[in-house]
Design a protein around this motif. Structure first.
Motif, mmCIF file in Angstrom:
data_model
loop_
_atom_site.group_PDB
_atom_site.id
_atom_site.type_symbol
_atom_site.label_atom_id
_atom_site.label_comp_id
_atom_site.label_asym_id
_atom_site.label_seq_id
_atom_site.Cartn_x
_atom_site.Cartn_y
_atom_site.Cartn_z
ATOM 1 N N ILE A 189 8.327 4.576 5.133
ATOM 2 C CA ILE A 189 8.582 4.473 3.692
ATOM 3 C C ILE A 189 8.447 3.021 3.246
ATOM 4 O O ILE A 189 7.848 2.723 2.201
ATOM 5 C CB ILE A 189 9.985 5.009 3.344
ATOM 6 N N GLU A 190 8.984 2.115 4.055
ATOM 7 C CA GLU A 190 8.899 0.696 3.713
ATOM 8 C C GLU A 190 7.448 0.229 3.709
ATOM 9 O O GLU A 190 7.045 -0.582 2.858
ATOM 10 C CB GLU A 190 9.710 -0.130 4.712
ATOM 11 N N ALA A 191 6.662 0.718 4.640
ATOM 12 C CA ALA A 191 5.239 0.361 4.666
ATOM 13 C C ALA A 191 4.535 0.846 3.401
ATOM 14 O O ALA A 191 3.672 0.144 2.843
ATOM 15 C CB ALA A 191 4.575 0.958 5.907
ATOM 16 N N MET A 192 4.884 2.035 2.924
ATOM 17 C CA MET A 192 4.302 2.549 1.686
ATOM 18 C C MET A 192 4.732 1.708 0.489
ATOM 19 O O MET A 192 3.921 1.402 -0.390
ATOM 20 C CB MET A 192 4.698 4.016 1.496
ATOM 21 N N ALA A 223 0.182 2.606 -10.031
ATOM 22 C CA ALA A 223 1.304 2.207 -9.191
ATOM 23 C C ALA A 223 2.514 3.084 -9.484
ATOM 24 O O ALA A 223 3.347 3.340 -8.601
ATOM 25 C CB ALA A 223 1.632 0.735 -9.430
ATOM 26 N N GLY A 224 2.618 3.568 -10.729
ATOM 27 C CA GLY A 224 3.715 4.458 -11.085
ATOM 28 C C GLY A 224 3.637 5.787 -10.358
ATOM 29 O O GLY A 224 4.659 6.304 -9.879
ATOM 30 N N LEU A 225 2.451 6.349 -10.257
ATOM 31 C CA LEU A 225 2.276 7.589 -9.497
ATOM 32 C C LEU A 225 2.586 7.360 -8.021
ATOM 33 O O LEU A 225 3.218 8.190 -7.361
ATOM 34 C CB LEU A 225 0.847 8.114 -9.654
ATOM 35 N N HIS A 226 2.138 6.225 -7.518
ATOM 36 C CA HIS A 226 2.457 5.890 -6.133
ATOM 37 C C HIS A 226 3.971 5.834 -5.937
ATOM 38 O O HIS A 226 4.499 6.312 -4.924
ATOM 39 C CB HIS A 226 1.852 4.534 -5.759
ATOM 40 N N GLU A 227 4.669 5.232 -6.892
ATOM 41 C CA GLU A 227 6.123 5.107 -6.764
ATOM 42 C C GLU A 227 6.779 6.485 -6.751
ATOM 43 O O GLU A 227 7.714 6.727 -5.970
ATOM 44 C CB GLU A 227 6.677 4.270 -7.917
ATOM 45 N N GLU A 247 9.059 7.897 -3.673
ATOM 46 C CA GLU A 247 10.425 8.388 -3.861
ATOM 47 C C GLU A 247 10.571 9.822 -3.339
ATOM 48 O O GLU A 247 11.595 10.171 -2.737
ATOM 49 C CB GLU A 247 10.812 8.302 -5.333
ATOM 50 N N ALA A 248 9.561 10.644 -3.583
ATOM 51 C CA ALA A 248 9.600 12.017 -3.066
ATOM 52 C C ALA A 248 9.601 12.005 -1.541
ATOM 53 O O ALA A 248 10.332 12.775 -0.893
ATOM 54 C CB ALA A 248 8.418 12.818 -3.598
#
Length: 213
Positions: A109-112, A179-183, A187-188
């Protein structure tokens, strides 16, 4: 001198393939441009044999087209080809996301998150190559964790077709990734919400299919 070993032929072929593929994606070799094995071999510091083998792979990948005894040239940007590639690659990303989410560790998750931070910074700075590398790094976490080698190979093969168009859009001042979609995806994944992660992944790749229109 045992540490110095001859470079294997397969490595030379791979080096030629990656260099020519990346030049096509970056637009250094433009759509419709004729490519010659002797010329590229000299530029790459290789013999003609690995370059010819790379040409054959790139024809299979849809990045080059060849007419025997006549020419080999960079394929044009064809919307239908990009849509087809995005549909296939998107479906595989949904598959690997569904498999990977339950297997993710905190480090994944941190890598993402780190990749998405690099992505947002690169987009803000107009760094096309940096944005696409960061985007690859983010999604590659899920591909890697899924352990699906067939999916990984297919994604690697067809993503460059999509990248050509994405790169052009970035270069024109647009952005086809968010970047918002990535976020939302991250989170999911962090919440272990498989269905939501797959929904967001599908949304990301639908956007790329629409880009071809």
């Amino acid at each position: 001198m045992e540490a110095i070993q001859p470079v294997r032929r397969t490595l030379l072929r791979e080096r030629a393939y990656e260099a020519i593929r990346d030049a096509i994606v970056a637009g250094e070799l433009e759509p419709g441009e004729v490519v010659r094995d002797a010329e590229l071999a000299e530029r790459l510091g290789l013999s003609r044999a690995p370059v010819r083998e790379a040409f054959a792979r790139l024809v299979d990948d849809g990045l080059l087209e060849s007419k025997p005894q006549s020419y080999t040239r960079v394929t044009p940007l064809v919307a239908a080809d990009v849509r087809d590639a995005a549909a296939v690659v998107g479906a595989l990303h949904e598959l690997v996301t569904r498999v990977a989410v339950p297997r993710l560790f905190a480090a994944d998750i941190e890598a993402m998150r780190t990749a998405n931070e690099r992505f947002a910074a690169a987009v803000g700075a107009g760094d096309v190559d940096g944005a696409l590398r960061a985007d690859d790094a983010l999604h590659d976490v899920l591909v890697r964790v899924s352990g699906n080698r067939a999916a990984a190979a297919t994604v690697a093969r067809y993503t460059p077709l999509i990248r050509r168009l994405e790169r052009r859009r970035f270069g024109e001042g647009g952005s086809c990734r968010s970047a918002g979609l990535h976020e939302r995806l991250i989170e999911a994944c962090a919440a272990g919400d498989v269905d939501e992660a797959v929904r967001v992944t599908a949304e990301i790749w639908r956007g790329l299919e629409a880009l071809a229109d």
